[in-house]
Design a protein around this motif. Sequence first.
Motif, mmCIF file in Angstrom:
data_model
loop_
_atom_site.group_PDB
_atom_site.id
_atom_site.type_symbol
_atom_site.label_atom_id
_atom_site.label_comp_id
_atom_site.label_asym_id
_atom_site.label_seq_id
_atom_site.Cartn_x
_atom_site.Cartn_y
_atom_site.Cartn_z
ATOM 1 N N HIS A 19 9.018 -0.968 -8.516
ATOM 2 C CA HIS A 19 8.205 0.190 -8.192
ATOM 3 C C HIS A 19 6.769 -0.221 -7.884
ATOM 4 O O HIS A 19 6.270 -1.213 -8.389
ATOM 5 N N SER A 20 6.150 0.547 -7.005
ATOM 6 C CA SER A 20 4.730 0.408 -6.731
ATOM 7 C C SER A 20 4.057 1.694 -7.164
ATOM 8 O O SER A 20 4.653 2.767 -7.087
ATOM 9 N N ASP A 21 2.867 1.612 -7.650
ATOM 10 C CA ASP A 21 2.231 2.830 -8.146
ATOM 11 C C ASP A 21 0.720 2.767 -8.072
ATOM 12 O O ASP A 21 0.123 1.696 -7.954
ATOM 13 N N LEU A 22 0.127 3.951 -8.110
ATOM 14 C CA LEU A 22 -1.313 4.111 -8.263
ATOM 15 C C LEU A 22 -1.549 4.617 -9.671
ATOM 16 O O LEU A 22 -1.030 5.665 -10.053
ATOM 17 N N ASP A 23 -2.310 3.872 -10.450
ATOM 18 C CA ASP A 23 -2.628 4.255 -11.827
ATOM 19 C C ASP A 23 -4.073 4.716 -11.897
ATOM 20 O O ASP A 23 -4.966 4.067 -11.350
ATOM 21 N N PHE A 24 -4.291 5.822 -12.601
ATOM 22 C CA PHE A 24 -5.639 6.358 -12.755
ATOM 23 C C PHE A 24 -5.971 6.394 -14.248
ATOM 24 O O PHE A 24 -5.375 7.131 -15.010
ATOM 25 N N SER A 25 -6.888 5.560 -14.676
ATOM 26 C CA SER A 25 -7.295 5.526 -16.074
ATOM 27 C C SER A 25 -8.755 5.079 -16.126
ATOM 28 O O SER A 25 -9.077 3.991 -16.587
#
Length: 211
Positions: free
Chosen positions: A123-129
């Motif tokens: 999986h590829s993802d955009l993480d926002f933290s």
Amino acid sequence: ENLLHVYAGASGLSSYDSRYKVVIEGSGETYLAFAVPTASYSGIRFADDGGLKSSIDYYPDNSLVYTTTSPGTHRFLGGNVGIGTSSPDAELEIELSAGNTPELRLTSATVYTKLIADDSSGHSDLDFSHTLRIKEAGSEVMRIAAGNVSINTTDEGYPAWGDNLTIGSRSGNNGMTIGSATDGYGTFYFSDATGTAAGTYAGKIQYNHGT
């Protein structure tokens, strides 16, 4: 068996599944309407022997609300979903009139939300933290934090002066390429706070492919 069959003309079907307890049949366009006074609610409830499980409600502020008790999911099986369009060309399409900006907002009680694209290889993802993290197959490949960009590393560069852009994993070979036409230029510009646009640069490193 069908416990209630409301008939307003033949639909062309000879029989209905016995699980359909209520059937509304018409020979043309047929609707089920819920009419209530202003500022009143209306809806449909879904329950089993454990109580209420899901509901679809109309709110007086012109909202249509889907609710599922936890744990539960909302699923659209087949077809595309359109918001602001009656003919979506993708699984989810948001279309607004000119002058309006489509917005997709992720809100969490914590500081961690993500968008995930999944396939059989990972999986590829955009993480926002507090930071924006881009991942490929679950591994972070780029991070944007406090205006600084890190590529192929989770570490920032030299503090204060050299951490705006950091490239490399600090292992193996790393590099950066500027690709230009065979008769073009590849250039690094250095700017200061004087003027705007082209007037801001105070120096450059340039390679001329034609010489």
